[in-house]
Structure formats: structure tokens, C-alpha cells
Design an enzyme around this catalytic site. Structure first.
Site, PDB file in Angstrom:
ATOM      1  N   ASP A  36      14.483  -4.407  18.128  1.00 17.83           N
ATOM      2  CA  ASP A  36      13.466  -3.358  17.998  1.00 17.83           C
ATOM      3  C   ASP A  36      12.950  -3.225  16.567  1.00 17.83           C
ATOM      4  O   ASP A  36      12.233  -2.283  16.249  1.00 17.83           O
ATOM      5  CB  ASP A  36      14.011  -2.014  18.489  1.00 17.83           C
ATOM      6  CG  ASP A  36      15.180  -1.512  17.652  1.00 17.83           C
ATOM      7  OD1 ASP A  36      15.589  -2.228  16.707  1.00 17.83           O
ATOM      8  OD2 ASP A  36      15.679  -0.402  17.934  1.00 17.83           O
ATOM      9  N   GLU A  38      14.595  -2.548  13.835  1.00 17.04           N
ATOM     10  CA  GLU A  38      15.407  -1.775  12.905  1.00 17.04           C
ATOM     11  C   GLU A  38      16.296  -2.701  12.079  1.00 17.04           C
ATOM     12  O   GLU A  38      16.779  -3.718  12.567  1.00 17.04           O
ATOM     13  CB  GLU A  38      16.276  -0.757  13.651  1.00 17.04           C
ATOM     14  CG  GLU A  38      15.519   0.436  14.166  1.00 17.04           C
ATOM     15  CD  GLU A  38      16.414   1.516  14.739  1.00 17.04           C
ATOM     16  OE1 GLU A  38      15.887   2.581  15.090  1.00 17.04           O
ATOM     17  OE2 GLU A  38      17.651   1.299  14.838  1.00 17.04           O
ATOM     18  N   ARG A 114       1.476   0.997  -8.772  1.00 16.55           N
ATOM     19  CA  ARG A 114       0.122   1.423  -9.139  1.00 16.55           C
ATOM     20  C   ARG A 114      -0.188   2.838  -8.668  1.00 16.55           C
ATOM     21  O   ARG A 114      -1.193   3.415  -9.066  1.00 16.55           O
ATOM     22  CB  ARG A 114      -0.902   0.432  -8.574  1.00 16.55           C
ATOM     23  CG  ARG A 114      -0.918  -0.895  -9.305  1.00 16.55           C
ATOM     24  CD  ARG A 114      -1.803  -1.922  -8.632  1.00 16.55           C
ATOM     25  NE  ARG A 114      -1.210  -2.419  -7.384  1.00 16.55           N
ATOM     26  CZ  ARG A 114      -1.723  -3.392  -6.657  1.00 16.55           C
ATOM     27  NH1 ARG A 114      -2.846  -3.969  -7.030  1.00 16.55           N
ATOM     28  NH2 ARG A 114      -1.120  -3.800  -5.556  1.00 16.55           N
ATOM     29  N   GLN A 115       0.682   3.402  -7.816  1.00 14.56           N
ATOM     30  CA  GLN A 115       0.495   4.787  -7.363  1.00 14.56           C
ATOM     31  C   GLN A 115       1.326   5.705  -8.260  1.00 14.56           C
ATOM     32  O   GLN A 115       2.250   6.389  -7.819  1.00 14.56           O
ATOM     33  CB  GLN A 115       0.894   4.923  -5.891  1.00 14.56           C
ATOM     34  CG  GLN A 115       0.021   4.102  -4.961  1.00 14.56           C
ATOM     35  CD  GLN A 115       0.298   4.389  -3.496  1.00 14.56           C
ATOM     36  OE1 GLN A 115       0.601   5.513  -3.115  1.00 14.56           O
ATOM     37  NE2 GLN A 115       0.193   3.358  -2.662  1.00 14.56           N
ATOM     38  N   ASP A 185      -7.962  -5.157 -18.820  1.00 14.14           N
ATOM     39  CA  ASP A 185      -8.296  -3.777 -19.167  1.00 14.14           C
ATOM     40  C   ASP A 185      -7.417  -3.338 -20.336  1.00 14.14           C
ATOM     41  O   ASP A 185      -6.500  -4.043 -20.749  1.00 14.14           O
ATOM     42  CB  ASP A 185      -8.130  -2.829 -17.965  1.00 14.14           C
ATOM     43  CG  ASP A 185      -6.738  -2.908 -17.349  1.00 14.14           C
ATOM     44  OD1 ASP A 185      -5.755  -2.734 -18.086  1.00 14.14           O
ATOM     45  OD2 ASP A 185      -6.646  -3.145 -16.134  1.00 14.14           O
ATOM     46  N   LYS A 208     -12.866  -0.995 -18.575  1.00 12.70           N
ATOM     47  CA  LYS A 208     -12.647  -0.603 -17.176  1.00 12.70           C
ATOM     48  C   LYS A 208     -13.142   0.835 -16.958  1.00 12.70           C
ATOM     49  O   LYS A 208     -12.878   1.713 -17.764  1.00 12.70           O
ATOM     50  CB  LYS A 208     -11.163  -0.688 -16.820  1.00 12.70           C
ATOM     51  CG  LYS A 208     -10.856  -0.303 -15.376  1.00 12.70           C
ATOM     52  CD  LYS A 208      -9.382  -0.508 -15.039  1.00 12.70           C
ATOM     53  CE  LYS A 208      -8.503   0.552 -15.615  1.00 12.70           C
ATOM     54  NZ  LYS A 208      -7.114   0.468 -15.109  1.00 12.70           N
ATOM     55  N   ARG A 210     -13.151   3.707 -13.802  1.00 16.79           N
ATOM     56  CA  ARG A 210     -12.757   4.066 -12.429  1.00 16.79           C
ATOM     57  C   ARG A 210     -13.867   4.880 -11.776  1.00 16.79           C
ATOM     58  O   ARG A 210     -14.294   5.912 -12.300  1.00 16.79           O
ATOM     59  CB  ARG A 210     -11.451   4.859 -12.420  1.00 16.79           C
ATOM     60  CG  ARG A 210     -11.019   5.292 -11.024  1.00 16.79           C
ATOM     61  CD  ARG A 210      -9.644   5.921 -11.010  1.00 16.79           C
ATOM     62  NE  ARG A 210      -8.601   4.926 -11.215  1.00 16.79           N
ATOM     63  CZ  ARG A 210      -8.121   4.131 -10.274  1.00 16.79           C
ATOM     64  NH1 ARG A 210      -8.637   4.188  -9.040  1.00 16.79           N
ATOM     65  NH2 ARG A 210      -7.166   3.272 -10.530  1.00 16.79           N
ATOM     66  N   ASP A 234      -2.257 -10.658 -17.069  1.00 12.08           N
ATOM     67  CA  ASP A 234      -2.058  -9.324 -16.498  1.00 12.08           C
ATOM     68  C   ASP A 234      -0.654  -9.243 -15.925  1.00 12.08           C
ATOM     69  O   ASP A 234       0.047 -10.262 -15.803  1.00 12.08           O
ATOM     70  CB  ASP A 234      -3.101  -9.047 -15.413  1.00 12.08           C
ATOM     71  CG  ASP A 234      -3.321  -7.553 -15.175  1.00 12.08           C
ATOM     72  OD1 ASP A 234      -2.627  -6.736 -15.825  1.00 12.08           O
ATOM     73  OD2 ASP A 234      -4.175  -7.202 -14.352  1.00 12.08           O
TER      74      ASP A 234
END
Length: 312
Positions: A36, A38, A114-115, A185, A208, A210, A234
Site C-alpha cells: 500500500d 507505506e 527554497r521555502q 543572482d 533578480k 521577484r 549556483d
């Protein structure tokens, strides 16, 4: 202080390379999936004594999402073994002495890095949440070229942020012979400048802007690259779109060759094919398995492990 390097279903080759770099032994832990989907993990019987005999460096990525759960499960299982929690339905009540701290999580690629900021009200700052969650389940972390170091600030657990830029610089100097290094950047200037200084060539960056949470515009500046071999450096390459646009601008300004180099080669959405039409070469570490991995991440990770050992 001798220890072991452990890994689950992730990149075994990198874990083995790290073990060799440290002079430790590598052990493969059990990690599989039920029908399943898991996950299931276990520290095999032959690993019990090695896990309890010295420091353990668990090499485990946090990408894709399924790897996050596997990493947490592996940390939980290893921590139980080190604390001596050996009871099971099969073998009954059993316990051994706690061997103390020494469980380290080695993250070659930190997913969700990146968050790291909240662009709109109500968003999860996923990078910070993951960092604190991992830190609560180990005695130290080593993270390779994290996109936003702020994600691990204020953690009480020791964190070693390491970089493969010195190894990337040596690779580029040996194989590519660049005359100019470009950062995509301002945020990546430190990495690009480290590479440029190691090679002894000039560097610059793209502007850069946004637009929204999903859109970023990069504006190439007028650069003195006529007749030059340029390497764009980068921390990660995902779709490769920024690299391709930068390469077009550089070639229009007279660059002889353009190469792309990164620590983390995600190469999503046909990025390899896209890049092959715009750059002369793509260079990446093996922090993630990818077809352009030609630089080992093991030396940088080993530096982090050795730094953690000095703290326990």
C-alpha cells in the site's frame, strides 16, 4: 573517533564514498515499502552492535517527499537502538545501556530549502519546520550547500553547513578552464565568488526581480566576456530556465563557451535536454543521483562530520 556511516533506500554510493572519506564502515539499513506504499525501516541484527559502538552518520536526503518520512523513521529506529530500547513482540522485554549522544543526520540535499520565507500570510515556512523537526531527532546535522542558511538558525542542535564549492572550483579549473564566473543572482554571489577566487578569475551576477511567489525575472548585465569561457555557478539547477536565458545573453555578448555548475542537480522537467541546447557542459556533485554528477560531495560532508565529532 571511529564510527559508521548508515543509509536507507537513498543514494548508497554517496554513503559509501563518505565512509571511505572518513575511514569508517558503511552499513545498509533496511528500508522498503508495503504494497500500500507505506514505508518500513529496521536496523538489521548485524548492525545493532556497530550502531551502539560509536558515532553514527545517517546519510539520508529529504527529497522527494517520501524520503522525509524515511529519514525520520530511520532516525527513530537508530535512536532506539542507541538508547537500548530493544523490546519487541518477537523477543519480549529487553534493554541495554544508553550509549549516549552521537547520532548525526547527514543531508546531501535539503529539500524544501527554497521555502524559507513567508511570501503571503498563511504560508508554511516549510524549511524551518523541517529543520527543527530533524534537529529534535538527532545530535547534530550536516547539510550540504543549503539554499537559505536562515532556515537552520536558532536551532539548539549543532548544525554544520558545508559546501562543495572548493571541489567544484577544482573540477572547473581542471576540466573547463573558465575565464569568468557568473552567479545567477545576488544570493549566490558568495558561492560564485568562492569559486572565482579559487580559480583566480573575475565574477559577477545577474539582477533578480521577484514578480510573485512563482515568478522571478533575471536581467543580464553588460559583461566583459568577449572570447571568454564562462561558468555559471549556483547551489542548484532545477528546470535550467535561468541558466539557458543567461547563456543566451552571454553568447550574444561574445562568450566563447558557457558551462553550468551546481551542487544539487535536480534537473526537472526535461532540464538536461534544455540545457544541452544552450550550454557547452553541465557539472554537478552527486548530492542527488543525476546523469551529470562528476564531482564528489563526500569530502565536504566528511568535513562536517569531523566538525560535529569535536562537539560531542
Amino acid at each position: 573517533m571511529a564510527g559508521i556511516v548508515a543509509s536507507g533506500s537513498g543514494d548508497t554510493a554517496l554513503a559509501e564514498a563518505l565512509a571511505k572519506e572518513l575511514g569508517w564502515e558503511h552499513f545498509q539499513l533496511e528500508a522498503r515499502r508495503f504494497p500500500d506504499t507505506e514505508g518500513y525501516v529496521r536496523v538489521p541484527d548485524h548492525c545493532i552492535e556497530p550502531v551502539r559502538s560509536g558515532p553514527v552518520a545517517l546519510v539520508s536526503a529529504t527529497f522527494p517527499d517520501s524520503a522525509i518520512l524515511e529519514t525520520l523513521f530511520l532516525l527513530h529506529a537508530l535512536d532506539d537502538v542507541r538508547k537500548g530500547n530493544m523490546s519487541s513482540l518477537k523477543n519480549g522485554e529487553q534493554s541495554l545501556p544508553d550509549v549516549g549522544p552521537g547520532l548525526f543526520l547527514i543531508i546531501p540535499y535539503f529539500g524544501y530549502s527554497r521555502q524559507d520565507k513567508r511570501f503571503m500570510v498563511g504560508e508554511a515556512v516549510s524549511a524551518r519546520f523541517l529543520a527543527s523537526t530533524f534537529a529534535n531527532h538527532c545530535d547534530g546535522l550536516v547539510i550540504l550547500d543549503i539554499h537559505a542558511p536562515a532556515a537552520v538558525e536558532d536551532l539548539t542542535t549543532p548544525v554544520e553547513l558545508v559546501s562543495s564549492m572548493s571541489e567544484i572550483a577544482l573540477h572547473l579549473q581542471t576540466k573547463v578552464h573558465p575565464d569568468f564566473i557568473l552567479s545567477p543572482d545576488k544570493g549566490a554571489v558568495e558561492r560564485a565568488s568562492e569559486v572565482a577566487q579559487a580559480i583566480g578569475v573575475p565574477f559577477s551576477y545577474l539582477e533578480k526581480k521577484r514578480i510573485d511567489a512563482h515568478t522571478i525575472e533575471h536581467s543580464p548585465k553588460d559583461l566583459d566576456v568577449d572570447g571568454c569561457i564562462v561558468a555559471i555557478v549556483d547551489d542548484m539547477i532545477s528546470t535550467g530556465g535561468t541558466i539557458c536565458r543567461a547563456s543566451e545573453a552571454l553568447l550574444n555578448q561574445g562568450a566563447k563557451e558557457v558551462h553550468a555548475a551546481c551542487t544539487h542537480g535536480l534537473f526537472t522537467g526535461g532540464a538536461i535536454h534544455r540545457l544541452s541546447n544552450h550550454v557547452s557542459g553541465v557539472h554537478s556533485t552527486d548530492s542527488l543521483p543525476n546523469p551529470r554528477a562528476n564531482v564528489s560531495a563526500a569530502p565536504a560532508l566528511a568535513r562536517g562530520v569531523n566538525a560535529l565529532l569535536e562537539q560531542i
